[in-house]
Design a protein around this motif. Structure first.
Motif, mmCIF file in Angstrom:
data_model
loop_
_atom_site.group_PDB
_atom_site.id
_atom_site.type_symbol
_atom_site.label_atom_id
_atom_site.label_comp_id
_atom_site.label_asym_id
_atom_site.label_seq_id
_atom_site.Cartn_x
_atom_site.Cartn_y
_atom_site.Cartn_z
ATOM 1 N N GLU A 58 -1.934 8.071 -21.418
ATOM 2 C CA GLU A 58 -1.751 7.390 -22.593
ATOM 3 C C GLU A 58 -2.778 6.994 -23.798
ATOM 4 N N TYR A 59 -4.509 7.374 -22.742
ATOM 5 C CA TYR A 59 -5.173 6.675 -23.037
ATOM 6 C C TYR A 59 -6.057 8.311 -23.804
ATOM 7 N N GLY A 60 -5.605 9.043 -23.452
ATOM 8 C CA GLY A 60 -6.257 10.881 -22.653
ATOM 9 C C GLY A 60 -7.827 10.992 -23.120
ATOM 10 N N PHE A 61 -8.837 11.873 -22.778
ATOM 11 C CA PHE A 61 -9.791 11.779 -22.073
ATOM 12 C C PHE A 61 -11.097 11.034 -23.259
ATOM 13 N N ASP A 62 -10.397 11.058 -24.068
ATOM 14 C CA ASP A 62 -11.804 10.504 -25.336
ATOM 15 C C ASP A 62 -11.764 9.463 -25.507
ATOM 16 N N ASN A 63 -12.020 8.819 -24.235
ATOM 17 C CA ASN A 63 -11.125 6.907 -24.620
ATOM 18 C C ASN A 63 -13.080 6.240 -24.379
ATOM 19 N N THR A 64 -13.243 6.035 -25.372
ATOM 20 C CA THR A 64 -15.007 5.069 -25.144
ATOM 21 C C THR A 64 -15.141 4.458 -24.614
ATOM 22 N N ASN A 65 -13.843 3.136 -24.551
ATOM 23 C CA ASN A 65 -13.626 1.950 -24.016
ATOM 24 C C ASN A 65 -13.777 2.589 -22.276
ATOM 25 N N GLY A 66 -14.282 3.083 -21.148
ATOM 26 C CA GLY A 66 -14.531 3.223 -20.092
ATOM 27 C C GLY A 66 -13.120 3.660 -20.183
ATOM 28 N N ILE A 67 -12.966 3.716 -18.225
ATOM 29 C CA ILE A 67 -11.257 3.848 -17.912
ATOM 30 C C ILE A 67 -10.517 2.756 -17.709
ATOM 31 N N VAL A 68 -9.324 3.196 -18.853
ATOM 32 C CA VAL A 68 -8.701 2.175 -19.524
ATOM 33 C C VAL A 68 -7.575 2.137 -18.219
ATOM 34 N N LEU A 69 -6.966 1.547 -17.412
ATOM 35 C CA LEU A 69 -5.751 2.053 -16.198
ATOM 36 C C LEU A 69 -4.140 0.804 -17.367
ATOM 37 N N PRO A 70 -3.075 1.637 -17.841
ATOM 38 C CA PRO A 70 -1.827 0.890 -18.169
ATOM 39 C C PRO A 70 -0.879 0.074 -17.136
ATOM 40 N N CYS A 71 -2.115 -0.357 -17.362
ATOM 41 C CA CYS A 71 -0.535 -1.880 -16.025
ATOM 42 C C CYS A 71 -1.342 -2.804 -16.296
ATOM 43 N N ASP A 72 -0.740 -3.796 -16.174
ATOM 44 C CA ASP A 72 -0.751 -5.591 -16.398
ATOM 45 C C ASP A 72 -2.075 -6.294 -15.070
ATOM 46 N N GLU A 73 -1.913 -7.205 -14.912
ATOM 47 C CA GLU A 73 -3.956 -7.341 -13.844
ATOM 48 C C GLU A 73 -2.330 -7.743 -12.631
ATOM 49 N N SER A 74 -1.857 -8.338 -12.597
ATOM 50 C CA SER A 74 -1.065 -8.586 -11.511
ATOM 51 C C SER A 74 -0.727 -7.406 -10.384
ATOM 52 N N SER A 75 -0.286 -6.715 -11.600
ATOM 53 C CA SER A 75 0.174 -5.430 -11.184
ATOM 54 C C SER A 75 -1.091 -4.578 -10.289
ATOM 55 N N PHE A 76 -2.475 -4.708 -10.939
ATOM 56 C CA PHE A 76 -3.104 -3.559 -10.544
ATOM 57 C C PHE A 76 -4.167 -4.703 -8.591
ATOM 58 N N HIS A 77 -4.026 -5.946 -9.477
ATOM 59 C CA HIS A 77 -4.526 -7.163 -8.104
ATOM 60 C C HIS A 77 -3.478 -6.547 -6.890
ATOM 61 N N GLU A 78 -2.384 -6.162 -6.976
ATOM 62 C CA GLU A 78 -1.610 -6.198 -6.048
ATOM 63 C C GLU A 78 -1.799 -4.828 -4.960
ATOM 64 N N LEU A 79 -2.184 -3.355 -6.207
ATOM 65 C CA LEU A 79 -2.371 -1.801 -5.817
ATOM 66 C C LEU A 79 -3.619 -2.351 -4.540
ATOM 67 N N ILE A 80 -4.774 -2.813 -5.161
ATOM 68 C CA ILE A 80 -6.554 -3.222 -5.083
ATOM 69 C C ILE A 80 -5.771 -4.062 -3.698
ATOM 70 N N ASN A 81 -5.260 -4.985 -3.506
ATOM 71 C CA ASN A 81 -5.227 -5.554 -2.036
ATOM 72 C C ASN A 81 -4.737 -4.106 -1.304
ATOM 73 N N PHE A 82 -3.608 -3.694 -1.852
ATOM 74 C CA PHE A 82 -2.793 -3.395 -0.553
ATOM 75 C C PHE A 82 -4.110 -1.975 -0.087
ATOM 76 N N LEU A 83 -5.378 -1.234 -1.033
ATOM 77 C CA LEU A 83 -5.598 -0.265 -0.812
ATOM 78 C C LEU A 83 -6.846 -0.913 0.196
ATOM 79 N N ALA A 84 -6.884 -2.104 -0.574
ATOM 80 C CA ALA A 84 -8.320 -2.862 0.682
ATOM 81 C C ALA A 84 -7.930 -3.272 1.952
ATOM 82 N N LYS A 85 -7.075 -2.814 2.762
ATOM 83 C CA LYS A 85 -5.909 -3.569 3.672
ATOM 84 C C LYS A 85 -6.088 -2.173 4.980
ATOM 85 N N TYR A 86 -6.803 -0.342 3.806
ATOM 86 C CA TYR A 86 -6.931 0.261 4.735
ATOM 87 C C TYR A 86 -8.387 1.410 4.163
#
Length: 86
Positions: A58-86
Protein backbone atom coordinates in the motif's frame (compact mmCIF):
# COMPACT_ATOMS: atom_id res chain seq x y z
CA UNK A 1 9.76 3.81 32.19
CA UNK A 2 6.77 1.54 31.44
CA UNK A 3 7.01 -2.19 31.83
CA UNK A 4 7.62 -4.35 28.75
CA UNK A 5 3.93 -5.25 28.63
CA UNK A 6 2.91 -1.58 28.45
CA UNK A 7 5.02 -0.56 25.45
CA UNK A 8 2.26 -1.06 22.92
CA UNK A 9 0.00 1.20 24.96
CA UNK A 10 2.37 4.18 25.14
CA UNK A 11 0.52 7.43 24.78
CA UNK A 12 2.70 9.52 27.08
CA UNK A 13 4.09 12.49 25.13
CA UNK A 14 7.44 12.09 26.93
CA UNK A 15 8.02 8.94 24.87
CA UNK A 16 6.51 10.03 21.54
CA UNK A 17 9.65 11.27 19.83
CA UNK A 18 12.30 9.14 21.47
CA UNK A 19 13.83 6.09 19.93
CA UNK A 20 12.26 2.75 20.67
CA UNK A 21 13.90 0.82 23.50
CA UNK A 22 16.32 -1.94 22.59
CA UNK A 23 14.45 -4.94 21.21
CA UNK A 24 11.47 -2.86 20.03
CA UNK A 25 10.43 -0.86 16.97
CA UNK A 26 7.85 1.80 16.17
CA UNK A 27 4.80 1.50 13.92
CA UNK A 28 2.01 3.95 13.16
CA UNK A 29 -1.61 2.80 12.92
CA UNK A 30 -5.00 4.20 11.96
CA UNK A 31 -6.22 7.47 10.53
CA UNK A 32 -4.56 9.38 13.35
CA UNK A 33 -1.25 7.53 12.81
CA UNK A 34 -1.08 6.57 16.47
CA UNK A 35 2.43 5.54 17.51
CA UNK A 36 3.00 2.07 18.95
CA UNK A 37 6.24 0.61 20.26
CA UNK A 38 6.29 -3.10 19.46
CA UNK A 39 8.63 -5.91 20.58
CA UNK A 40 10.78 -7.22 17.74
CA UNK A 41 9.63 -10.74 18.62
CA UNK A 42 6.26 -9.90 16.96
CA UNK A 43 8.05 -10.02 13.59
CA UNK A 44 8.11 -13.82 13.87
CA UNK A 45 4.33 -14.04 13.75
CA UNK A 46 2.80 -14.78 10.34
CA UNK A 47 -0.18 -12.45 10.93
CA UNK A 48 2.12 -9.57 11.73
CA UNK A 49 4.28 -10.40 8.70
CA UNK A 50 1.18 -10.29 6.50
CA UNK A 51 0.31 -6.87 7.90
CA UNK A 52 3.83 -5.65 7.04
CA UNK A 53 3.52 -7.07 3.52
CA UNK A 54 0.21 -5.22 3.09
CA UNK A 55 1.90 -2.03 4.31
CA UNK A 56 4.67 -2.47 1.71
CA UNK A 57 2.09 -2.98 -1.04
CA UNK A 58 0.00 0.00 0.00
CA UNK A 59 2.69 2.52 0.96
CA UNK A 60 5.87 1.15 -0.66
CA UNK A 61 9.32 1.13 0.85
CA UNK A 62 10.06 4.83 0.33
CA UNK A 63 7.64 6.00 3.01
CA UNK A 64 9.42 8.67 5.06
CA UNK A 65 6.78 8.54 7.82
CA UNK A 66 8.11 5.33 9.34
CA UNK A 67 6.26 2.02 9.27
CA UNK A 68 2.59 2.78 8.69
CA UNK A 69 0.30 -0.24 9.01
CA UNK A 70 -2.89 -0.35 6.93
CA UNK A 71 -5.40 -1.23 9.63
CA UNK A 72 -7.59 0.49 12.18
CA UNK A 73 -6.54 0.88 15.80
CA UNK A 74 -9.09 -1.56 17.21
CA UNK A 75 -7.95 -4.37 14.87
CA UNK A 76 -4.33 -3.61 15.71
CA UNK A 77 -5.09 -3.70 19.45
CA UNK A 78 -6.68 -7.13 19.00
CA UNK A 79 -3.60 -8.38 17.16
CA UNK A 80 -1.07 -7.10 19.67
CA UNK A 81 -3.14 -8.31 22.61
CA UNK A 82 -3.15 -11.77 20.99
CA UNK A 83 0.61 -11.61 20.34
CA UNK A 84 1.34 -10.44 23.88
CA UNK A 85 -0.06 -13.71 25.23
CA UNK A 86 2.57 -15.78 23.40
Amino acid sequence: MPSKQDYHHLENKDYCYKKAPKGHFVVYVGKELKRFVIPISYLKNSKFQLLLENAAEEYGFDNTNGIVLPCDESSFHELINFLAKY
